[in-house]
Write an enzyme that holds these catalytic residues in place. Structure first.
Site, PDB file in Angstrom:
ATOM      1  N   HIS A 270       0.755  -1.304  -0.139  1.00 22.77           N
ATOM      2  CA  HIS A 270      -0.054  -0.065  -0.490  1.00 22.77           C
ATOM      3  C   HIS A 270       0.711   1.224   0.220  1.00 22.77           C
ATOM      4  CE1 HIS A 270      -3.872  -1.596   1.154  1.00 22.77           C
ATOM      5  NE2 HIS A 270      -3.235  -3.042   1.160  1.00 22.77           N
TER       6      HIS A 270
ATOM      7  N   ASN B  51     -10.203  -2.664   2.645  1.00 23.02           N
ATOM      8  CA  ASN B  51      -9.972  -2.529   1.176  1.00 23.02           C
ATOM      9  C   ASN B  51     -11.551  -2.505   0.186  1.00 23.02           C
ATOM     10  OD1 ASN B  51      -7.370  -3.016   0.941  1.00 23.02           O
ATOM     11  ND2 ASN B  51      -7.769  -5.988   0.959  1.00 23.02           N
TER      12      ASN B  51
ATOM     13  N   TYR C 259       0.585  -4.035  12.352  1.00 18.38           N
ATOM     14  CA  TYR C 259       0.555  -2.535  11.118  1.00 18.38           C
ATOM     15  C   TYR C 259       1.082  -1.692  12.346  1.00 18.38           C
ATOM     16  CZ  TYR C 259      -2.833  -4.012   8.199  1.00 18.38           C
ATOM     17  OH  TYR C 259      -3.468  -4.931   6.822  1.00 18.38           O
TER      18      TYR C 259
HETATM   19 FE1  HDE Z   1      -2.754  -4.550   5.551  1.00 17.43          FE
HETATM   20  N1  HDE Z   1      -0.974  -3.885   6.395  1.00 17.43           N
HETATM   21  N2  HDE Z   1      -2.205  -6.511   5.821  1.00 17.43           N
HETATM   22  N3  HDE Z   1      -4.722  -6.028   4.733  1.00 17.43           N
HETATM   23  N4  HDE Z   1      -3.168  -3.188   5.171  1.00 17.43           N
HETATM   24  C1  HDE Z   1      -0.066  -2.802   5.552  1.00 17.43           C
HETATM   25  O1  HDE Z   1       0.618  -1.608   7.550  1.00 17.43           O
HETATM   26  C2  HDE Z   1      -0.649  -6.583   6.560  1.00 17.43           C
HETATM   27  C3  HDE Z   1      -4.519  -6.513   5.353  1.00 17.43           C
HETATM   28  C4  HDE Z   1      -4.449  -3.126   4.687  1.00 17.43           C
HETATM   29  O2  HDE Z   1      -3.105   3.801   4.158  1.00 17.43           O
HETATM   30  C5  HDE Z   1       0.871  -2.696   5.870  1.00 17.43           C
HETATM   31  O3  HDE Z   1       1.275   0.656   7.706  1.00 17.43           O
HETATM   32  C6  HDE Z   1      -0.673  -8.409   7.200  1.00 17.43           C
HETATM   33  C7  HDE Z   1      -5.988  -6.958   4.552  1.00 17.43           C
HETATM   34  C8  HDE Z   1      -4.074  -1.525   3.863  1.00 17.43           C
HETATM   35  O4  HDE Z   1      -1.384   3.515   5.428  1.00 17.43           O
HETATM   36  C9  HDE Z   1       1.512  -3.468   6.809  1.00 17.43           C
HETATM   37  C10 HDE Z   1      -1.387  -9.121   6.967  1.00 17.43           C
HETATM   38  C11 HDE Z   1      -6.068  -5.656   4.379  1.00 17.43           C
HETATM   39  C12 HDE Z   1      -3.219  -1.240   4.516  1.00 17.43           C
HETATM   40  C13 HDE Z   1      -0.022  -5.130   7.044  1.00 17.43           C
HETATM   41  C14 HDE Z   1      -2.005  -8.313   5.677  1.00 17.43           C
HETATM   42  C15 HDE Z   1      -5.484  -5.317   4.615  1.00 17.43           C
HETATM   43  C16 HDE Z   1      -2.726  -2.112   4.335  1.00 17.43           C
HETATM   44  C17 HDE Z   1       1.555  -1.902   5.215  1.00 17.43           C
HETATM   45  C18 HDE Z   1      -2.384 -10.545   6.868  1.00 17.43           C
HETATM   46  C19 HDE Z   1      -7.757  -5.089   3.804  1.00 17.43           C
HETATM   47  C20 HDE Z   1      -2.662   0.283   4.151  1.00 17.43           C
HETATM   48  C21 HDE Z   1       2.134  -0.174   5.712  1.00 17.43           C
HETATM   49  C22 HDE Z   1      -2.348 -10.636   7.961  1.00 17.43           C
HETATM   50  C23 HDE Z   1      -8.601  -5.432   4.968  1.00 17.43           C
HETATM   51  C24 HDE Z   1      -3.010   1.699   5.256  1.00 17.43           C
HETATM   52  C25 HDE Z   1       1.386  -0.414   7.105  1.00 17.43           C
HETATM   53  C26 HDE Z   1      -2.185   2.649   4.621  1.00 17.43           C
HETATM   54  C27 HDE Z   1      -1.593  -1.883   4.875  1.00 17.43           C
HETATM   55  C28 HDE Z   1       0.189  -6.266   7.167  1.00 17.43           C
HETATM   56  C29 HDE Z   1      -3.680  -8.424   5.544  1.00 17.43           C
HETATM   57  C30 HDE Z   1      -6.093  -3.030   4.438  1.00 17.43           C
HETATM   58  C31 HDE Z   1       2.089  -4.081   6.803  1.00 17.43           C
HETATM   59  C32 HDE Z   1       0.547  -9.154   8.090  1.00 17.43           C
HETATM   60  C33 HDE Z   1      -6.969  -8.474   5.073  1.00 17.43           C
HETATM   61  C34 HDE Z   1      -5.469  -0.762   3.194  1.00 17.43           C
HETATM   62  O5  HDE Z   1       1.227  -3.192   8.337  1.00 17.43           O
END
Ligand code: HDE
Length: 713
Positions: free
Chosen positions: A91, A164, A378
């Site tokens: 993202h 999402n 996060y």
């Molecule tokens: Fe994320 N995800 N994600 N994700 N995600 C990040 O956090 C993660 C997942 C989502 O505009 C990271 O600050 C894991 C689902 C958005 O700043 C990180 C898993 C959904 C954003 C991270 C998921 C999301 C992130 C990278 C599986 C929808 C952007 C930078 C367990 C429900 C937020 C950050 C923004 C961002 C980890 C799966 C949505 C690495 C470990 C499911 C919208 O922490």
């Protein structure tokens, strides 16, 4: 030596300032104000020293070597050298906006969360939309999932709904996330492709991991190329809990529905936009807010009573499953309006730190194993991305709820903590800050006391094992044109995969289990043998069609904020331009006048009209529709202008509404275009507006699509 007199305990208590401290605080406050406006201020170093010369390094003579002594140049360059922070691991490309959320009514039967109680209350929000795969500088319109992260600054603390634009996810367990992300990111040897999933490692992984089948078909659908950020739905994905003042818990799925309807680009348009306007989505959101077309979304929940948790053909803890709205309808909670652009991209959009673990009393987690892993990830990622554990002090992350606790120090601490007791309990600072027991209102956060009686094991629940029924449900629920787009997207993406065994595995072991016709069509496009049956036994499911999944059923009710290009050259019918502009404005739509160049055009009656841009400057891909007014000389000029002709052909190919007034009808004959519900001719503007606006309201002329394929791209 005399020992220093201890400061009185009283003077150190939080909230009781010594005169010195009050003085320092007042100075700091006025400094904040001073820093936010440079008008009339001298240029200074970071230490506050006024700078006399910002053009020349200190040197030994005008032609001599630079001197290390130059603290002004060194400070400036050192700061510059460290301007970038690590981009988000996923993202990374995003854009943000401020706004507010307002509940429709008091939802206290559902939750005690304060921001959902009072319909008169506006809760500030900050939203960040993003793509997932590409780096910070990648294109906006690539085929990808979009992040939809909302931070609610509630009086009870920050609530982050980090969702999402698709309601499911690729994997079921957080431990697979690094594998999935490594596979979808650009390939490690050459860092190609930027921003997309059309490559071997992605398809290798997803073809080996059938739990991804449902999400991959969403990613191959039009949802992955949204028309604008304003026209995307948002989903919390996981099941959460809402808990009311009596402690009653219900499971919920969060939904955001845009009032502008949900629609997408067409693939050729998305690809062209990635080059012609890399910032297309970012710009659209920014401009809409600047123009006062404030984007709005309704927040709603699907509610599942605890006792109904096991009533479905799937497990509600499985993040690869959605709950069809036809089974559990959405209960609207309130509306979010985005009405202010950030002042500074870095300070706000880049430094905002979301975390699904930021919740408030009245909301709680479910045991979805993907959500549980996210709760850790996060905060952890912010520590390296934002340089330490004090990222909550950055202005964009600070809760509006004032807070005190015993957390101290660490990198980038900006709060000047007062008092001596950074521990609890204490008797020095009057025992403050103290715990708040849970209560119906304003109480401390209390986790839902779910009973758990289990063995400690690493195991996927058997209830998570059906990977194909909902992918089939999604495909079945699409309109014909959406199905064609999905077939084309799989064919395009798999066509970029170098290894034939990966293509074949996806077709035979994934697509054939979703829908045999889909698999056969894709196989034919790839030159592979057609599969004759799936590899898993089809499950019997009680639900196989959900109209609410098709964007064909999610059109807006009006043409507000739609953009129309008006093509003109010297000799144009000025009155027709005025009439069309007026008619569009009355509907809340926007028109831009485009000429062969950026120079003004002359109307047939001799007036000079400034244009908004040249046709090359604002290509057809950034508009929803095209209007060509009459005027013999103007139409003649456009007929001989390759850019203008390409403009019309491209708008036609992208299935947009086109209205040709008066003499402009000659262009249709010249280009040999067949009239349809969206390609219209009319003597004057009043004759055109009704069918033209109706066609714009349909978003695209889908019936034209088979014919439009013959038009060169
Ligand atoms: Fe994320 N995800 N994600 N994700 N995600 C990040 O956090 C993660 C997942 C989502 O505009 C990271 O600050 C894991 C689902 C958005 O700043 C990180 C898993 C959904 C954003 C991270 C998921 C999301 C992130 C990278 C599986 C929808 C952007 C930078 C367990 C429900 C937020 C950050 C923004 C961002 C980890 C799966 C949505 C690495 C470990 C499911 C919208 O922490």
């Amino acid at each position: 030596m005399m020992s220093k007199k201890p400061t009185s305990d009283k003077s150190q208590m939080a909230g009781t300032d010594t005169p010195d401290r009050a003085n320092t605080n007042a100075k700091l406050d006025s400094l904040e104000k001073f820093r936010s406006d440079a008008t009339g201020q001298a240029l200074r170093t970071n230490q506050g020293v006024k700078i006399a010369d910002n053009q020349n390094t200190l040197k030994a003579g005008p032609r001599g070597p630079s001197l290390l002594e130059d603290f002004i140049m060194r400070e400036k360059i050192t700061h510059f050298d460290h301007e970038r922070i690590p981009e988000r691991i996923v993202h990374a490309r995003g854009t943000g906006a401020h706004g507010f959320f307002q509940a429709y009514e008091n939802h206290s039967t559902l939750t005690k969360a304060g921001f959902l109680q009072d319909p008169g209350k506006k809760t500030p929000v900050f939203v960040r939309f993003s793509t997932v795969q590409g780096p910070r500088g990648s294109g906006d319109t690539v085929r990808d999932v979009r992040g939809f992260a909302v931070k609610f600054f509630t009086d009870e603390g920050n609530f982050d709904l980090v969702g999402n634009n698709m309601p499911v996810f690729f994997i079921q367990d957080a431990i697979k996330f690094p594998d999935f992300v490594h596979a979808v990111k650009p390939e490690p040897h050459n860092e190609i492709p930027t921003g997309g999933s059309a490559h071997d490692t992605f398809w290798d992984f997803v073809s080996l991991v059938p739990e991804s089948a449902h999400m991959v078909i969403w990613a191959m659908s039009d949802r992955a190329i949204p028309k604008s950020l304003r026209s995307m739905q948002g989903f919390g994905v996981h099941t959460f809990r809402l808990i009311n003042a009596e402690g009653k818990s219900r499971f919920v799925k969060f939904h955001w529905r845009p009032t502008a309807g949900t629609c997408s680009l067409v693939w050729d348009e998305a690809q062209k936009l990635a080059g012609k306007d890399t910032d297309y989505h970012r710009r659209d959101l920014w401009e809409a807010i600047e123009m006062g077309d404030y984007p709005e979304w309704e927040l709603g929940v699907q509610i599942i009573e605890e006792e109904n948790e096991h009533d479905f053909d799937f497990d509600i803890l499985d993040p690869t499953k959605l709950i069809p709205e036809e089974i559990v309808p959405i209960t609207p909670l309130g509306k979010m309006t985005l009405n202010r652009n950030p002042d500074n991209f870095f300070a706000e959009t880049e430094q905002v730190a979301f975390c699904p673990g930021h919740i408030v009393p009245g909301i709680d987690f479910s045991n979805d194993p993907l959500l549980q892993g996210r709760l850790f990830s996060y905060t952890d990622t912010q520590i390296s991305r934002l340089g330490g554990p004090n990222f909550h002090e950055l202005p964009i992350n600070r809760p509006v709820a004032p807070f005190h606790n015993g957390q101290r120090d660490a990198q980038h601490r900006t709060v000047i903590d007062k008092g001596r007791a950074s521990y609890e309990p204490n008797s020095i600072d009057g025992g403050w800050p103290k715990e708040t027991p849970p209560a119906a209102k304003d109480g401390g956060f209390e986790s839902y006391p779910e009973r758990i009686d289990a063995n400690k094991i690493r195991q996927r629940s058997e209830s998570f094992s059906d990977h194909f029924s909902q992918a089939t449900l999604f495909f079945n629920s699409m309109s014909d044109h959406e199905k064609e787009h999905i077939i084309a997207a799989y064919s395009f993406e798999l066509g970029k995969v170098e290894r034939e065994f990966i293509r074949a595995r996806e077709v035979n072991e994934i697509l054939a289990n979703i829908d045999l016709e889909l698999a056969k069509r894709v196989a034919a496009n790839l030159g592979l043998p057609a599969p004759t049956k799936g590899t898993v036994d089809a499950r019997k499911v009680s639900f196989d069609h959900s109209p609410s999944l098709s964007q064909a059923n999610l059109l807006p009710e009006n043409i507000k904020t739609r953009k129309v290009a008006i093509l003109a050259a010297n000799g144009v019918d000025g009155a027709a331009i005025d009439a069309m502009k007026k008619a569009l404005a009355a509907e809340g739509a926007h028109a831009k006048l485009l000429g062969p160049t950026s120079a003004p055009v002359k109307t047939a009656d001799g007036k000079t009209l400034p244009v908004d841009a040249s046709m090359e400057g604002m290509p057809s891909v950034i508009f929803d529709a095209v209007f060509v007014p009459g005027g013999a000389a103007s139409v003649k000029a456009l007929s001989g202008d390759g850019v203008a002709l390409h403009y019309l052909l491209e708008a036609y190919k992208h299935l947009k509404a086109i209205a040709l007034q008066g003499d402009a009808k000659q262009l249709q004959n010249l280009l040999k275009l067949e009239a349809d519900d969206g390609l219209l001719q009319g003597k004057d503007v009043p004759a055109l507006t009704k069918p033209f606006f109706a066609a714009i309201g349909q978003h695209r002329v889908w019936a034209r699509e088979p014919k439009a394929k013959a038009i060169p791209a």
